[in-house]
Design a protein around this motif. Sequence first.
Motif, PDB file in Angstrom:
ATOM      1  N   GLY A  70       0.829  -1.207   0.000  1.00  0.00           N
ATOM      2  CA  GLY A  70       0.000   0.000   0.000  1.00  0.00           C
ATOM      3  C   GLY A  70       0.860   1.251   0.000  1.00  0.00           C
ATOM      4  N   SER A  71       1.952   1.235   0.787  1.00  0.00           N
ATOM      5  CA  SER A  71       2.842   2.399   0.836  1.00  0.00           C
ATOM      6  C   SER A  71       3.462   2.654  -0.529  1.00  0.00           C
ATOM      7  CB  SER A  71       3.965   2.176   1.855  1.00  0.00           C
ATOM      8  OG  SER A  71       3.421   1.955   3.123  1.00  0.00           O
ATOM      9  N   LEU A  72       3.900   1.574  -1.174  1.00  0.00           N
ATOM     10  CA  LEU A  72       4.511   1.748  -2.496  1.00  0.00           C
ATOM     11  C   LEU A  72       3.539   2.435  -3.448  1.00  0.00           C
ATOM     12  CD1 LEU A  72       6.529  -1.530  -3.192  1.00  0.00           C
ATOM     13  CD2 LEU A  72       7.364   0.763  -2.665  1.00  0.00           C
ATOM     14  N   ILE A  73       2.291   1.947  -3.457  1.00  0.00           N
ATOM     15  CA  ILE A  73       1.290   2.558  -4.336  1.00  0.00           C
ATOM     16  C   ILE A  73       1.069   4.013  -3.945  1.00  0.00           C
ATOM     17  CG2 ILE A  73      -1.137   2.505  -5.013  1.00  0.00           C
ATOM     18  CD1 ILE A  73      -1.070  -0.493  -4.819  1.00  0.00           C
ATOM     19  N   ALA A  74       0.951   4.256  -2.640  1.00  0.00           N
ATOM     20  CA  ALA A  74       0.675   5.624  -2.180  1.00  0.00           C
ATOM     21  C   ALA A  74       1.812   6.567  -2.557  1.00  0.00           C
ATOM     22  CB  ALA A  74       0.451   5.635  -0.671  1.00  0.00           C
ATOM     23  N   PHE A  75       3.044   6.100  -2.385  1.00  0.00           N
ATOM     24  CA  PHE A  75       4.185   6.966  -2.706  1.00  0.00           C
ATOM     25  C   PHE A  75       4.231   7.273  -4.205  1.00  0.00           C
ATOM     26  CE2 PHE A  75       6.793   5.208   1.099  1.00  0.00           C
ATOM     27  CZ  PHE A  75       5.998   5.949   1.953  1.00  0.00           C
ATOM     28  N   ALA A  76       4.044   6.235  -5.017  1.00  0.00           N
ATOM     29  CA  ALA A  76       4.172   6.425  -6.465  1.00  0.00           C
ATOM     30  C   ALA A  76       2.997   7.225  -7.022  1.00  0.00           C
ATOM     31  CB  ALA A  76       4.262   5.063  -7.154  1.00  0.00           C
ATOM     32  N   LEU A  77       1.795   6.816  -6.648  1.00  0.00           N
ATOM     33  CA  LEU A  77       0.602   7.469  -7.193  1.00  0.00           C
ATOM     34  C   LEU A  77       0.507   8.920  -6.705  1.00  0.00           C
ATOM     35  CD1 LEU A  77      -1.451   6.296  -9.084  1.00  0.00           C
ATOM     36  CD2 LEU A  77      -2.911   5.739  -7.139  1.00  0.00           C
ATOM     37  N   GLY A  78       0.889   9.139  -5.449  1.00  0.00           N
ATOM     38  CA  GLY A  78       0.863  10.502  -4.915  1.00  0.00           C
ATOM     39  C   GLY A  78       1.755  11.429  -5.719  1.00  0.00           C
ATOM     40  N   LEU A  79       2.896  10.913  -6.128  1.00  0.00           N
ATOM     41  CA  LEU A  79       3.817  11.731  -6.936  1.00  0.00           C
ATOM     42  C   LEU A  79       3.179  12.050  -8.289  1.00  0.00           C
ATOM     43  CD1 LEU A  79       6.546  13.047  -6.926  1.00  0.00           C
ATOM     44  CD2 LEU A  79       7.539  10.953  -7.833  1.00  0.00           C
ATOM     45  N   VAL A  80       2.505  11.040  -8.841  1.00  0.00           N
ATOM     46  CA  VAL A  80       1.817  11.274 -10.112  1.00  0.00           C
ATOM     47  C   VAL A  80       0.776  12.382  -9.955  1.00  0.00           C
ATOM     48  CG1 VAL A  80       0.258  10.256 -11.822  1.00  0.00           C
ATOM     49  CG2 VAL A  80       2.181   8.930 -10.942  1.00  0.00           C
ATOM     50  N   TRP A  81      -0.027  12.303  -8.889  1.00  0.00           N
ATOM     51  CA  TRP A  81      -1.051  13.343  -8.662  1.00  0.00           C
ATOM     52  C   TRP A  81      -0.387  14.716  -8.510  1.00  0.00           C
ATOM     53  CZ3 TRP A  81      -4.164  10.303 -10.446  1.00  0.00           C
ATOM     54  CH2 TRP A  81      -4.738   9.189  -9.829  1.00  0.00           C
ATOM     55  N   ALA A  82       0.675  14.750  -7.701  1.00  0.00           N
ATOM     56  CA  ALA A  82       1.315  16.041  -7.420  1.00  0.00           C
ATOM     57  C   ALA A  82       1.855  16.662  -8.701  1.00  0.00           C
ATOM     58  CB  ALA A  82       2.436  15.867  -6.399  1.00  0.00           C
ATOM     59  N   LEU A  83       2.460  15.843  -9.556  1.00  0.00           N
ATOM     60  CA  LEU A  83       3.005  16.379 -10.804  1.00  0.00           C
ATOM     61  C   LEU A  83       1.877  16.779 -11.748  1.00  0.00           C
ATOM     62  CD1 LEU A  83       6.050  13.999 -11.403  1.00  0.00           C
ATOM     63  CD2 LEU A  83       6.036  16.302 -10.456  1.00  0.00           C
ATOM     64  N   ALA A  84       0.828  15.961 -11.779  1.00  0.00           N
ATOM     65  CA  ALA A  84      -0.298  16.281 -12.671  1.00  0.00           C
ATOM     66  C   ALA A  84      -0.949  17.597 -12.262  1.00  0.00           C
ATOM     67  CB  ALA A  84      -1.329  15.160 -12.643  1.00  0.00           C
ATOM     68  N   GLN A  85      -0.966  17.869 -10.956  1.00  0.00           N
ATOM     69  CA  GLN A  85      -1.599  19.102 -10.503  1.00  0.00           C
ATOM     70  C   GLN A  85      -0.763  20.331 -10.820  1.00  0.00           C
ATOM     71  OE1 GLN A  85      -2.710  17.894  -6.447  1.00  0.00           O
ATOM     72  NE2 GLN A  85      -4.794  18.388  -7.025  1.00  0.00           N
ATOM     73  N   ARG A  86       0.486  20.121 -11.203  1.00  0.00           N
ATOM     74  CA  ARG A  86       1.307  21.249 -11.639  1.00  0.00           C
ATOM     75  C   ARG A  86       1.329  21.363 -13.156  1.00  0.00           C
ATOM     76  NH1 ARG A  86       4.804  23.113  -7.554  1.00  0.00           N
ATOM     77  NH2 ARG A  86       5.925  24.201  -9.166  1.00  0.00           N
ATOM     78  N   SER A  87       0.563  20.510 -13.823  1.00  0.00           N
ATOM     79  CA  SER A  87       0.552  20.535 -15.278  1.00  0.00           C
ATOM     80  C   SER A  87       0.024  21.875 -15.784  1.00  0.00           C
ATOM     81  CB  SER A  87      -0.331  19.407 -15.803  1.00  0.00           C
ATOM     82  OG  SER A  87      -0.669  19.646 -17.151  1.00  0.00           O
ATOM     83  N   ALA A  88       0.515  22.284 -16.952  1.00  0.00           N
ATOM     84  CA  ALA A  88       0.035  23.532 -17.547  1.00  0.00           C
ATOM     85  C   ALA A  88      -1.368  23.349 -18.110  1.00  0.00           C
ATOM     86  CB  ALA A  88       0.998  23.984 -18.642  1.00  0.00           C
ATOM     87  N   ARG A  89      -1.763  22.102 -18.363  1.00  0.00           N
ATOM     88  CA  ARG A  89      -3.063  21.855 -18.977  1.00  0.00           C
ATOM     89  C   ARG A  89      -4.158  21.730 -17.940  1.00  0.00           C
ATOM     90  NH1 ARG A  89      -1.716  19.747 -24.215  1.00  0.00           N
ATOM     91  NH2 ARG A  89       0.461  19.142 -24.098  1.00  0.00           N
ATOM     92  N   LYS A  90      -5.207  22.501 -18.148  1.00  0.00           N
ATOM     93  CA  LYS A  90      -6.370  22.425 -17.270  1.00  0.00           C
ATOM     94  C   LYS A  90      -7.010  21.047 -17.352  1.00  0.00           C
ATOM     95  CE  LYS A  90      -9.151  26.255 -15.802  1.00  0.00           C
ATOM     96  NZ  LYS A  90      -9.962  27.403 -16.146  1.00  0.00           N
ATOM     97  N   ALA A  91      -6.987  20.449 -18.541  1.00  0.00           N
ATOM     98  CA  ALA A  91      -7.637  19.163 -18.746  1.00  0.00           C
ATOM     99  C   ALA A  91      -6.951  18.058 -17.947  1.00  0.00           C
ATOM    100  CB  ALA A  91      -7.641  18.809 -20.232  1.00  0.00           C
ATOM    101  N   VAL A  92      -5.725  18.302 -17.511  1.00  0.00           N
ATOM    102  CA  VAL A  92      -5.037  17.342 -16.642  1.00  0.00           C
ATOM    103  C   VAL A  92      -5.262  17.721 -15.180  1.00  0.00           C
ATOM    104  CG1 VAL A  92      -2.787  16.403 -15.994  1.00  0.00           C
ATOM    105  CG2 VAL A  92      -3.293  16.883 -18.399  1.00  0.00           C
ATOM    106  N   ARG A  93      -5.080  19.009 -14.885  1.00  0.00           N
ATOM    107  CA  ARG A  93      -5.175  19.465 -13.490  1.00  0.00           C
ATOM    108  C   ARG A  93      -6.534  19.192 -12.881  1.00  0.00           C
ATOM    109  NH1 ARG A  93      -2.989  24.464 -15.024  1.00  0.00           N
ATOM    110  NH2 ARG A  93      -5.036  25.371 -14.715  1.00  0.00           N
TER     111      ARG A  93
END
Lengths: 285, 253, 216
Positions: C29-52
């Motif tokens: 569970g930790s592995l998933i949380a660490f990896a997926l959380g990073l994906v979310w964090a990076l996606a939320q900094r995306s320039a595209r609204k359709a991603v954010r």
Amino acid sequence: MPADRTTPNDTTVPDAPDDTAATDPGGPAADGAELIRFDKVTKRFGAHTVLDALDMTVHSGKHVTLIGPSGSGKTTILRLMMTLLKPDEGTIMFNGDYLTHEEKGGRLVPAGERHSRAVRRNIGMVFQQFNLFPNMKVLRNITEAPVHVLGLAKDAAEERARELLDLVGLTDHLDKYPGQLSGGQQQRVAIARALAMRPKVLLLDEVTSALDPELVAGVLDVLRDIARSTDITLLCVTHEMNFARDISDCVMMFDAGRVIEFGPPEQIFTAPEHERTREFLSAVL
Amino acid sequence: MSDISWGLWQLLLKGVWITVQLTVYSAALGAVTAFVIGLARTHRRWLVRFLSGAYFEIFRGTSALILMFWMFFVLPVGFGWQLAPMWAAVLTLGLTYGAYGSEVVRGAVAAVAPAQREAGIALGFSPAQQLWKIVLPQAWPEMVPPCTNLLIELLKGTALVSILGVGDIAFGASLVRNATTQSAPVYTVILVMYFVLAFVLTRGMRAVERQAKAGIGRPPAKRASLFRRAGGGRPATAVPGAGAGATGRGEPR
Amino acid sequence: MTFDWSAVGDFLPAFFRGVLVTLQALALGSLIAFALGLVWALAQRSARKAVRWPVTVLTEFVRNTPLLVQLFFLYYVMPEWGVTLSALATGVIGLGLHYSTYTAEVYRAGIDGVPAGQWEAATALSLPRGRTWTAVILPQAIRRVVPALGNYVISMLKDSPMLFAIGVLEMLGEARQFSSQTFQTVEPYTVVGVAFLVIAYPASLLLRALERRLAR
């Protein structure tokens, strides 16, 4: 000295595209080609106009120092050059290419990231706060960009880094982290890091302002050395007037977003023509 | 979703009411616990500090669900106290989230400038007066945002009671699922219900925060999104300092 | 109150099986949380609204709804969609997904905490975007959020008994099974409760020490 050197900003000073040779900061006897050109560049932060339709040219190989009260727009010029800021109006050319814009279908449009990156590869910058990467040792701070941007082999990049560390007098410290160095040492590493990219121009943004007084001299000595021994163009914002006098070919006095006076250091420091320049120099000297 | 008859909807709505009740009761118990333990942890006597600290560590270290089972199954057998499932749940949630809350109270009280207490001493206030008239009014606005996080966690924690058979929303969901044999619509509706409750709770607490800050003449903090809360909190990081390694250190410009 | 030590002894083999399952769920569970959380964090900094936007909506929704109900959702709905996983796998995904919305906030704070000068230096050196992230920003951001991530691992540990509700035989599940077979309730639940304290308290002390070290 030509009278127009100190005429108000809205005429031809400091430089007009049509008579470059006469009013060029690099002087009539400029030995290099035109490297940097600001054309009617305006930059505002909210309601505050930091740069007001600035025209400016710097020729290759020249050492130009920007002086003036804080908030007069000197640092903004460097940040515009580094594409850390974008101008609100006007264009900046570097090395015969638009830095702020690119031509697409015969029209000039604001530059995309790819274009900016290609042009600014020849621009190096040293920051007031050093901005070394704390997670990398000194050697890797210097080799990181040559390896991953220029595609240099690791050995070649390290070889070059060692030479540069020798130049800044830090050969013994290549295996340390930035946090283990003094501010002056960090700044010298930052200078080596910028030079490792072999830039055509080096932007120096108040590089000694964050240093303890006793560490300033070491950094300035390194820069004097570089100014003397290389043909790199320097664009330098500083409050160290003696240093400016030593290394500059041209000093530009800024006030309220405009160049109010410029010329060789001996003229600006000994016989300034503008009232504001006299006031400023008497306050800082 | 049309398979969910009116009777089943009623079941779910009754579940919402139970969830709201659970949240309110547990929050009330939690608030009392948080203040008592939190203030005790700043007490002059080491014994008081030690005991309240031990309470904090024990309840922070246990799992709420295990504690709930223990309250429900072990207390009756071991001590002869039979608790209704509802009250076993309220007791568990209140005591657990109260422990988290005590850290919020302690941190906010400790953050009030010592000079404020000294001013109180200089004016001849008793220790209790210093606390009530000087320290707590200043500490309170600091407590509200982390308490909002804890309340959301508490609301989510109430879902655990369905395991004990208390008829909250989550329990209603399992009944409806059994009746309709359709899981996706039921659980989607349930999740949305919780989300709406959390949203209302956040909005309400934002109003409390505005009032608290206005009470000491400060503007409310600006927030980027509907939900974004200071510290991104969860009990683990609602603890002041737990996220300290991640707090911003901007470049002076 | 009577505490039957022999019942404790009888429970121990099942208990250790449960510990193993709990730790498995926690690690994965930790592995998933660490990896997926990073994906979310990076996606939320995306320039595209359709991603954010979708990512913001998803993470806010998951973070503000109970893990237990999410577990039921995954357990009952995924098979309807044709995905049949074991209870443990479902639980691991649920735990990881739920906590990824918290770690995303942690990463976000860590990334925001990297001084602006680091980005500027990377620009000045013309480092490509990907290299700036992997060599400059993330190593600094992650270093400063390790204690906060660790705290969420402890939170996950404390939430892991919920997996028993979908039939995973972790510690609580084993205790429940033992008590329904032997009618001993006091001992198994007490053993499990103490076990959580014994694991969680030293872990939190360790993290506090780590935090102090990194803060220097």
